[in-house]
Design a protein around this motif. Sequence first.
Motif: not given
Length: 195
Positions: A113, A116-117, A121, A159-164, A194-195
């Motif tokens: 996470g 990912s910041s 997007k 998935k928990a961090h909104g990735y496809e 990243k969504a």
Amino acid sequence: MSGCERFDRVILSDFLEVNRRELQNWLQEGKSSIDWTSYFKYVCELEGRSSSAWAEKATRLRSVVSNVLPLDVHQSCPLSPGFLPPSGADCLVSSFCLESVSHDLLSFTNALGHISSLLKKGGYLLLIGALGESFYMGGPGLYIPVVPLDESQVCASLKAHGYELLQLCIYHLPPDMKVGVDDVTGVFFAKAKKA
Ligand SMILES: C[S@@+](CC[C@H](N)C(=O)[O-])C[C@H]1O[C@@H](n2cnc3c(N)ncnc32)[C@H](O)[C@@H]1O
């Protein structure tokens, strides 16, 4: 090495000063104590080019690296501010880092996470790491603990961090590669958006 063919600006990072210094030395031609020629040649071949293109690739890589920065994946802002565009980077590559510096799955997922910041997007993450690894030897007598991951845990963290998840490849280590410096059972290569 491949990324420099697609991107005009690349930032390298590592936690340890000694590692960053090695990268900085390589950027100044003739200063590195490590000869990367065979690696460049191999990557050229993987890209379908002649290995003789290696010197051109090395020059290109040196020209696009803008910074070598300290980074701590356990901080919510892992990189000093001001080096990335406000929206984040187009692409992020993390290799054999998160699992080897996390003591458990939660810490691994949190570290994912944090990095990912740094990504915009719609940006792409290439996450490479070890599966089933509980330790590696960083040097003689230097035992480094690792969180042993399985494939489903890597997917769940993404998935928990909104990735496809776009692609996941697993390399299973053959017995002759198990030489005792670690207990890795495989390597995962995940490409995610990243969504
Ligand atoms: C197993 S090595 C992988 C090195 C390299 N990325 C590769 O693919 O070969 C783990 C790396 O994590 C770095 N590291 C250690 N603690 C870290 C932290 N808190 N944040 C980011 N990187 C860290 C180490 O300096 C080391 O370079």
